[in-house]
Write a protein that holds these residues in place. Structure first.
Motif: not given
Length: 491
Positions: A195-206, A208-214, A231-240
């Motif tokens: 759910l944290t991942v979903l809500r992070a991507i849902d904020k893309l328009d507001r 941007g990718q850097d904010g979503v990556r954080a 969400a605590g993803l590592d870099e590889a998972a976040a990139n995917r």
């Protein structure tokens, strides 16, 4: 002036808003246009109560990390917890489960009303707001999802958004869920992180990718200093996860194919890509290519979505007072939620639907129509002789009987104040009948729109008689006819 110590201060609760006559009228007209569109597509109305039993809302609550689980709740006298509805979907699921045997399946319904969120209020973020939903329950095929997107496009045009000023975006949560399975976030034990991942991507328009990556990683601190845990993803998972956003192509068919090529490594992801390919075909065949666009950035922030998800976005831009561009963005969205009705029943029931945020859409329409004429108020019948107010009331009644909105002035002020009152009511005209007109069986109508002289300049009856700006005197029998002529000139 001495203030009484026992007076209660007049104050509006935080996160709530009063709505005046102009806004109520605009909401009513917009709701009527939406309702006509839904009914054109075969949907029927339904109204559910503002309160539901809290357990009926289930685990699918917004803002679960806040007290009271994001909803306003109270305990009834029978010790049962009740909550104000946070959307119109969970009440629909309860209604369908209770009435499943008598409802036609698929069941097409629409609902309109206020919803409530126990969230921190902020600019443009209210605790009570209006939604207008449409849902199809009992249709397992993605043809229903495609139809939802097409109807959403028709609805935006019906309320006055021109083609090219909006886009309905559609994606499929199965693709993202497949990716999360691949990076180790499958299973119920990871529901919170998903759910944290979903809500992070849902904020893309507001953000941007850097904010979503954080937000996909350790977390993000905003401009005010508030920290949001990630969400605590590592870099590889976040990139995917972020790679999904790069799959957008020129056409719906091309985007669906890219998603199938890149993210179909799991059975769930493959199923989602195939569903998007089917939707692309339905859209092209029905003439909605361009109006509805497959877009991998759409995820929606609630966990109960199980398949296609969609958002309606306004694409026109305006400038603020400093000349900076402003875009309204999303005004509605929804998706497939096949598990929600099944919470109440032994069998699973497929369902899909979307919700329009009325306040945001109304704000956008206000900008689009800001140069348009203001909607007229009622005809105001002035009262020059207080002891003959019954005659003025009878004139107003005659207008209303003919279908013309009219009122008799009920205050105690004189001519000047009455004219100011009519101005504030945005009256298209006023009706005057003094003793002279009454004796002759006549009435005078002043066209306030065409009048060259401001109402504030008229101070007494004598001045009115001398200047007579944009006015006409007719027999009482012609009152309705003349009022209609004035209204027609300014329609």
């Amino acid at each position: 002036m001495t203030r009484r110590a026992d007076l209660t201060p007049a104050r509006l609760p935080r996160g709530f808003a009063d709505r005046g006559a102009a806004e109520l009228k605009a909401v009513r007209e917009m709701a009527d246009a939406i309702r006509r569109t839904y009914e054109l597509w075969g949907f029927e109305g339904l109204e559910t109560p503002a309160f539901e039993y809290t357990d009926a809302l289930g685990k699918f609550l917004p803002d679960q990390d806040r007290p009271n689980a994001g909803v306003f709740s109270l305990k009834d006298d029978d010790e049962q917890w009740l909550s104000l509805r946070y959307d119109l979907t969970a009440p629909l699921a309860r209604f369908v489960a209770e009435n499943f045997q008598r409802l036609p399946k698929p069941y097409r319904s629409y609902r309109f009303g206020p919803v409530f969120r126990n969230e921190k209020p902020g600019p443009g973020r209210f605790r009570q707001f209006l939604q207008f939903d449409a849902d199809i329950v009992g249709a397992p095929s993605v043809t229903a999802d495609a139809e939802m997107c097409m109807m959403m496009a028709d609805t935006l045009e019906a309320v006055g958004v021109k083609r090219g000023d909006y886009v309905v975006k559609v994606n499929n949560r199965k693709i993202l869920d497949g990716v999360m399975e691949a990076i180790g976030l499958g299973g119920d034990e990871n529901a919170g992180r998903r759910l944290t991942v979903l809500r992070a991507i849902d904020k893309l328009d507001r953000l941007g990718q850097d904010g979503v990556r954080a937000l996909l990683g350790a977390g993000r601190k905003d401009e005010s200093g508030d920290f949001t845990k990630g969400a605590g993803l590592d870099e590889a998972a976040a990139n995917r996860v972020l790679a999904i956003l790069d799959a957008k192509a020129g056409s719906n068919a091309e985007t669906a194919q890219r998603l199938a090529d890149e993210f179909a490594s799991t059975p769930l992801g493959s199923e989602g890509a195939e569903e998007l390919r089917a939707i692309a075909g339905y859209l092209a065949g029905s003439g909605y290519e361009g109006r509805v666009s497959i877009d991998p950035s759409v995820v929606r922030g609630l966990e109960y979505y199980t398949g296609p998800v969609f958002e309606a976005e306004l694409t026109f831009k305006i400038a603020d007072e400093d000349g900076r561009p402003i875009q309204f963005g999303s005004v509605g969205g929804g998706g497939r939620y096949d598990g929600l009705v099944g919470r109440f029943m032994a069998e699973n029931v497929p369902a899909t639907g979307f919700s329009i945020g009325m306040s945001r859409l109304l704000a956008a329409l206000s900008v689009l129509n800001k140069d348009g004429a203001k909607a007229p108020g009622p005809v105001v019948v002035l009262v020059l002789d207080r002891d003959r107010i019954g005659d003025s009331m009878a004139l107003a009644a005659r207008l209303r009987a003919a279908g013309i909105a009219a009122e008799c002035y009920l205050g105690g002020s004189g001519m000047k104040a009455q004219m100011k009152y009519a101005d504030r009511r945005n009256a298209p005209c006023v009706v005057i009948q003094g003793s002279d007109e009454r004796e002759k069986g006549e009435v005078t109508l002043k066209d306030l729109v065409a009048g060259a002289k401001a109402a504030a300049d008229i101070t007494e009856r004598a001045e009115w008689t001398e200047s007579r700006p944009a006015q006409v005197t007719v027999a009482e029998a012609q009152l309705v006819e003349e009022a209609r002529a004035i209204l027609a000139r300014h329609a």
